[in-house]
Design a protein around this motif. Structure first.
Motif, PDB file in Angstrom:
ATOM      1  N   HIS A  20      35.701  38.266  36.505  1.00 39.66           N
ATOM      2  CA  HIS A  20      36.379  38.476  37.801  1.00 39.66           C
ATOM      3  C   HIS A  20      37.655  39.302  37.729  1.00 39.66           C
ATOM      4  CE1 HIS A  20      33.649  35.702  39.815  1.00 39.66           C
ATOM      5  NE2 HIS A  20      33.872  34.827  38.850  1.00 39.66           N
ATOM      6  N   THR A  21      37.979  39.829  36.552  1.00 43.39           N
ATOM      7  CA  THR A  21      39.181  40.666  36.455  1.00 43.39           C
ATOM      8  C   THR A  21      39.109  41.838  37.432  1.00 43.39           C
ATOM      9  OG1 THR A  21      39.690  40.155  34.156  1.00 43.39           O
ATOM     10  CG2 THR A  21      40.401  42.287  34.943  1.00 43.39           C
ATOM     11  N   GLU A  23      37.704  42.165  40.224  1.00 43.91           N
ATOM     12  CA  GLU A  23      37.913  41.807  41.626  1.00 43.91           C
ATOM     13  C   GLU A  23      39.398  41.671  41.947  1.00 43.91           C
ATOM     14  OE1 GLU A  23      34.314  38.990  42.894  1.00 43.91           O
ATOM     15  OE2 GLU A  23      35.129  38.540  40.942  1.00 43.91           O
ATOM     16  N   VAL A  24      40.140  40.983  41.044  1.00 42.31           N
ATOM     17  CA  VAL A  24      41.576  40.786  41.293  1.00 42.31           C
ATOM     18  C   VAL A  24      42.315  42.113  41.138  1.00 42.31           C
ATOM     19  CG1 VAL A  24      43.656  39.575  40.540  1.00 42.31           C
ATOM     20  CG2 VAL A  24      41.489  38.368  40.629  1.00 42.31           C
ATOM     21  N   ALA A  25      41.946  42.890  40.122  1.00 45.20           N
ATOM     22  CA  ALA A  25      42.588  44.199  39.922  1.00 45.20           C
ATOM     23  C   ALA A  25      42.423  45.052  41.171  1.00 45.20           C
ATOM     24  CB  ALA A  25      41.971  44.887  38.703  1.00 45.20           C
ATOM     25  N   LYS A  27      41.700  43.988  44.322  1.00 44.55           N
ATOM     26  CA  LYS A  27      42.409  43.422  45.482  1.00 44.55           C
ATOM     27  C   LYS A  27      43.876  43.846  45.464  1.00 44.55           C
ATOM     28  CE  LYS A  27      41.500  39.040  46.786  1.00 44.55           C
ATOM     29  NZ  LYS A  27      40.601  38.834  47.928  1.00 44.55           N
ATOM     30  N   GLN A  28      44.447  43.895  44.252  1.00 45.71           N
ATOM     31  CA  GLN A  28      45.858  44.264  44.169  1.00 45.71           C
ATOM     32  C   GLN A  28      46.061  45.760  44.358  1.00 45.71           C
ATOM     33  OE1 GLN A  28      47.565  42.327  40.740  1.00 45.71           O
ATOM     34  NE2 GLN A  28      47.687  40.462  41.946  1.00 45.71           N
TER      35      GLN A  28
ATOM     36  N   LEU B  64      43.266  42.939  30.969  1.00 47.32           N
ATOM     37  CA  LEU B  64      43.936  41.692  31.343  1.00 47.32           C
ATOM     38  C   LEU B  64      42.903  40.771  31.989  1.00 47.32           C
ATOM     39  CD1 LEU B  64      47.313  42.862  32.960  1.00 47.32           C
ATOM     40  CD2 LEU B  64      46.997  41.890  30.691  1.00 47.32           C
ATOM     41  N   CYS B  65      43.307  39.526  32.220  1.00 51.42           N
ATOM     42  CA  CYS B  65      42.438  38.609  32.949  1.00 51.42           C
ATOM     43  C   CYS B  65      42.968  38.456  34.375  1.00 51.42           C
ATOM     44  CB  CYS B  65      42.376  37.256  32.249  1.00 51.42           C
ATOM     45  SG  CYS B  65      43.887  36.306  32.415  1.00 51.42           S
ATOM     46  N   MET B  66      42.198  37.761  35.189  1.00 53.03           N
ATOM     47  CA  MET B  66      42.580  37.634  36.597  1.00 53.03           C
ATOM     48  C   MET B  66      43.905  36.884  36.758  1.00 53.03           C
ATOM     49  SD  MET B  66      39.502  34.975  37.647  1.00 53.03           S
ATOM     50  CE  MET B  66      39.658  35.125  39.397  1.00 53.03           C
ATOM     51  N   LEU B  69      46.883  39.335  35.991  1.00 49.96           N
ATOM     52  CA  LEU B  69      47.054  40.300  37.078  1.00 49.96           C
ATOM     53  C   LEU B  69      47.676  39.640  38.297  1.00 49.96           C
ATOM     54  CD1 LEU B  69      43.700  42.247  36.789  1.00 49.96           C
ATOM     55  CD2 LEU B  69      45.984  43.269  36.665  1.00 49.96           C
ATOM     56  N   LEU B 629      38.098  30.308  34.809  1.00 54.40           N
ATOM     57  CA  LEU B 629      38.856  31.546  34.620  1.00 54.40           C
ATOM     58  C   LEU B 629      40.140  31.581  35.432  1.00 54.40           C
ATOM     59  CD1 LEU B 629      35.645  33.634  34.916  1.00 54.40           C
ATOM     60  CD2 LEU B 629      37.202  33.887  32.981  1.00 54.40           C
ATOM     61  N   THR B 641      45.141  33.527  45.769  1.00 55.69           N
ATOM     62  CA  THR B 641      44.040  34.323  45.213  1.00 55.69           C
ATOM     63  C   THR B 641      43.191  33.474  44.264  1.00 55.69           C
ATOM     64  OG1 THR B 641      45.412  36.289  45.383  1.00 55.69           O
ATOM     65  CG2 THR B 641      43.481  36.447  43.971  1.00 55.69           C
ATOM     66  N   MET B 642      43.837  32.655  43.442  1.00 56.76           N
ATOM     67  CA  MET B 642      43.063  31.817  42.524  1.00 56.76           C
ATOM     68  C   MET B 642      42.250  30.785  43.305  1.00 56.76           C
ATOM     69  SD  MET B 642      43.702  33.058  39.509  1.00 56.76           S
ATOM     70  CE  MET B 642      43.814  34.645  40.283  1.00 56.76           C
ATOM     71  N   PHE B 645      39.073  32.116  44.859  1.00 54.61           N
ATOM     72  CA  PHE B 645      37.944  32.158  43.937  1.00 54.61           C
ATOM     73  C   PHE B 645      37.450  30.755  43.591  1.00 54.61           C
ATOM     74  CE2 PHE B 645      39.603  36.404  43.225  1.00 54.61           C
ATOM     75  CZ  PHE B 645      38.451  37.147  43.024  1.00 54.61           C
TER      76      PHE B 645
END
Lengths: 114, 766
Positions: A20-21, A23-25, A27-28, B64-66, B69, B629, B641-642, B645
């Motif tokens: 899911h990285t 998706e967050v990347a 969104k930002q 990076l991970c969610m 970020l 995650l 945001t977390m 998900f």
């Protein structure tokens, strides 16, 4: 203009871990509100196959909101999803470049969002 | 105009990009994880505008991970603690008054001096959560400031995270070993000495989700791309297990038996490295004798893993050139955690997969700069005071200094019984034990409210702080603090670049409190002075914090085969840092301390085998602590945001048995056993055993009322209502977090009238 000048995303289905990285990347980078995604990870399985192995695969799917991070690529950066992809399975480039990569390895999907 | 990549991502530590300042740093504090990935902060006017992964960091190469970020959302969150708070209502009422740091220090000083005088310094316990940039600061405050030997994890039963593995391997190998993913080479996979492991045995962890122990899970994926094949030992079909050659779906808590079964195959089929065993190990005959007690069909029966799979996987691993083991938390989380670690590490050892490229390699803190829980223990405490450490009287490993913490369960018993002496003050820094760390959360809740004085230092108001704190102090997040990481290599720096209200870094807080309590032990003026003192204690590191800050990361050349080069033993001889100088398959020290010197299996305290009658009522085996995650332990629950998900706590249940029970995806259900109950939503998993339930941990609900009886709903979905404290192995280590029993039933309006938080805070508990 030939399609080969268009840009796209090449994704390696063997190694997307569904982290899911992207998706967050995204969104930002695009400042998207709750519930909106420029790229969305879809899941297939887990499902037991007849050979005893498991189908358990993810694929990040660029939605209609994906603009391939035009602001970032304009200054020379990679799209945020590609830059941050934890397993390193997303590639950005021209369709021509990506087609050559896709030819070299199975289980790849090529998206040309724009 | 388009810039080149080198102009956009530079190698200096700070530069300007338009009106933004870019700083290279590393993320290793709350909210966060165990890693320490390189990242770039883009700042303007004392604000972090955005975060990007640093492509020039060999550790994570820009990825990076969610959670990382999403750090921006946490930094400016409306619920963050901004200044010191003093309790004005009763404990649990969540009523606070803003005070100054000076007033806070006055209150701390007055209470500490009173308690020291009335009960002795040992009645003050310092505690932290899981090991991040808080490993040495609170120990130093506890030993040098409070004058107490009682620093420990906040009620982590059996110290069962990393410590059982670390303690065992320190005793028998003399060092700690990790899976070689080229992480200690600056040029990573291109390093000419490096070799990709042919097979990795992933045991008791899903490194992609868990970010375990300074190990970035996606390194495994990079190795898979380069040809590595996997064996995965896990009750759950993880993504890695789905891509493994062998997925050994064991019964939770039977890791030691499975390890012994694999050893049986490897030894009896002569698949081990005879030359390595003969030259470098001690006690092979005794080991071979012991594994005879674990024939594969017996092991198959214990573990539920089919005999053929155990045999084939053992052969597949032993014949790799080379193999490596990535082991994780679940190895620790059974009563037999230490013997499980012993069995697993021995598999790699007898195959000779030790300290060679692509195997399990020995690693110490970068430049031997200390960053451990023992910081200051010898220097600041007298032998008489050290002898008072809770748990030492019971456990030789603790007494001999193998694990530098007070035994968590013994601290709890001292709180409850006043024996061997009373505990009157808790200093809990960045830890939220009633939300996730301690087993039996309701029991802890009662115990931590019995003291005279408690301080909680954290990022947000937590259920633990509301329940027990008299004073709450605001801690800084990663870009708000100067720090370093020597938890393995490379040596990395984190830089303070912004200030949030009156938050202070953990180093600053410890320094200021220490200066008040024992100024002679805290002669430093600033946090950087304190860090430089830590650096000055290293024999090999000759630089200061400012130099490190500008380098960001500092790699030392990694040496393989250290046992052949005389690099492991303090006397400079070849061999291992153990009493025999050999890698001890049979532990001479365990034998001396009256412990079993060889690996063995024992049933968990509650299981279909050890408690068949109880298991009729509670037919499922329950594992707790499932990772996701979005969250690290009890952190990140505030972040929209977390929660987008992952809005609710989830437990995994086999799809077929769920259908038989009328449970559908997303249904709220109760998990219950003799100790308590909690509710989570069902996630149907076609691959999980019909007999296993896998529940998440760390859940509380910052959006709920903080005052009691709700207490942020901390007990409502808490899988630690069902686990118990004080069920440790004979070493003091290990606890059955991952192998108790439970039943499952759907939550209805009728059976949900009294939620667990109300039951625990107002009705005397389960």
């Amino acid at each position: 203009m030939s399609n080969y000048n268009r840009y796209g995303l090449l994704i390696d289905l063997d190694f997307c871990t569904g982290c899911h990285t992207c998706e967050v990347a995204c969104k930002q980078a695009l400042d998207l509100p709750t519930g909106q995604f420029g790229i969305k990870v879809h899941q297939e399985g887990p499902r037991k196959l007849e050979n005893g192995k498991w189908e358990y695969t993810f694929v990040p799917f660029p939605t209609s909101l994906c603009n391939l991070c035009e602001d970032r690529v304009k200054v020379g950066k990679l799209p945020s999803c590609v830059h941050h992809c934890s397993p390193g399975i997303m590639h950005y480039g021209t369709i021509e470049e990506l087609t050559a990569k896709a030819n070299a390895k199975p289980h790849m999907v090529l998206f040309a969002p724009q | 105009m388009m810039s080149t990549y080198d102009e956009l991502y530079r190698k200096e530590w700070q530069w300007q990009e338009g009106d933004l300042t870019v700083t290279r740093s590393m993320q290793w504090s709350g909210p966060g994880c165990h890693n320490g990935c390189g990242l770039l902060y883009y700042t303007k006017d004392n604000k972090i505008v955005k975060i990007e992964g640093d492509p020039n960091s060999p550790y994570n190469q820009g990825r990076l991970c969610m959670r990382c970020l999403n750090l921006t959302e946490s930094l400016e969150h409306k619920d963050r603690l901004k200044w010191p708070l003093k309790r004005i209502g009763e404990r649990g009422e969540n009523k606070w008054q803003r005070i100054s740091w000076n007033e806070a220090l006055d209150i701390i000083e007055a209470n500490v001096r009173k308690i020291q005088k009335e009960y002795g310094p040992e009645s003050i316990c310092g505690m932290v959560g899981t090991g991040r940039n808080i490993c040495w600061q609170v120990p130093l405050l506890t030993y040098a400031g409070f004058g107490s030997p009682n620093f420990g994890y906040s009620f982590l039963s059996g110290d069962s995270c990393f410590s059982p593995r670390a303690a065992f391997i320190a005793v028998t190998h003399g060092d700690f070993s990790v899976c070689d993913c080229s992480q200690f080479h600056e040029d990573r996979y291109d390093n000419p000495e490096y070799k990709v492991p042919e097979v990795i045995l992933i045991w008791g962890n899903n490194p992609i989700h868990s970010n375990s122990d300074d190990f970035l899970g996606h390194w495994i994926v990079e190795l898979m791309k380069r040809g590595t094949r996997l064996i995965v030992v896990d009750p759950k079909l993880t993504w890695l297990a789905g891509r493994a050659e062998y997925w050994l779906q064991l019964r939770p808590g039977t890791d030691a038996a499975l390890g012994l079964g694999m050893l049986n195959v490897i030894i009896n089929e002569n698949l081990y490295d005879q030359e390595f065993v003969e030259k470098w190990t001690y006690g092979f005959e005794e080991l071979a004798e012991r594994v005879r007690q674990y024939p594969v069909d017996k092991v198959a029966e214990i573990t539920w893993v089919p005999k053929e799979q155990i045999e084939e996987a053992a052969r597949f691993f032993a014949q790799a050139k080379p193999g490596a083991i990535q082991w994780g938390l679940k190895v620790d989380q059974s009563v037999a955690g230490v013997p499980a670690a012993q069995a697993i590490a021995t598999i790699g050892a007898i195959c000779g997969f030790i300290d060679i490229p692509g195997s399990n390699i020995y690693i110490r803190d970068a430049y031997d700069i200390l960053s451990s829980y023992g910081t200051g223990y010898e220097e600041f405490l007298s032998p008489e005071m050290r002898a008072k450490r809770l748990g030492d009287e019971k456990y030789p490993l603790k007494r001999m200094g193998v694990g530098p913490t007070a035994h968590a369960d013994s601290v709890l018993v001292a709180l409850e019984t006043g024996k061997p002496y009373p505990v009157k003050m808790l200093w809990i820094q960045t830890s939220n034990p009633i939300a996730n760390m301690g087993a039996d959360a309701p029991r802890l809740y009662k115990a931590i409210r019995t003291t005279d004085f408690n301080v909680v230092v954290d990022l947000y108001m937590t259920p633990t702080a509301v329940a027990c704190a008299d004073l709450v102090l605001p801690a800084g997040m990663s870009p708000e603090r100067n720090g370093y990481k020597t938890w393995w290599h490379p040596l990395r720096s984190t830089s303070k670049i912004v200030q949030y209200y009156e938050c202070k870094s953990d180093e600053q807080i410890v320094l200021e409190v220490g200066k008040r309590l024992a100024p002679q032990n805290f002669p430093w003026e600033t946090d950087i002075d304190l860090i430089n003192w830590m650096f000055s204690r290293s024999a090999t590191y000759k630089e200061d914090f400012q130099t490190l800050q500008q380098k960001v990361t500092d790699y030392q050349k990694y040496e393989y085969k250290k046992y052949e080069k005389g690099l492991l033993r303090f006397d400079g001889e070849t061999g291992f840092n153990t009493p025999t100088g050999k890698l001890e398959l049979y532990s001479t020290l365990f034998a001396e301390w009256g412990l079993d010197p060889l690996p063995y299996f024992e049933e968990p305290p509650y299981s279909p085998v050890s408690t068949p009658l109880k298991s009729k009522e509670y037919p499922f085996i329950l594992t707790t602590g499932a990772r996701s995650l979005e969250f690290f332990h009890s952190e990140h629950r505030q972040l929209k945001t977390m929660r987008e998900f992952h809005p609710d706590p989830l437990f995994d249940i086999n799809s077929e048995i769920a259908a038989e029970m009328g449970i559908q995806e997303g249904d709220w259900c109760w998990l219950e056993n003799h100790n308590g109950r909690c509710r989570q939503r069902a996630h149907l998993d076609p691959a999980l055993s019909r007999k296993v339930i896998r529940a998440e941990h760390g859940w509380w609900f910052p959006e709920m009322e903080g005052s009691e009886p709700a207490l942020f709903g901390v007990f409502d979905s808490n899988s630690n209502n069902l686990t118990e404290q004080c069920q440790n192995g004979p070493t003091g280590y290990g606890a059955p977090y991952a192998n108790t029993i439970c039943k499952v039933y759907k939550a209805t309006e009728e059976n949900s009238l009294d939620l667990p938080s109300l039951v625990v805070t107002r009705k005397g508990g389960f």
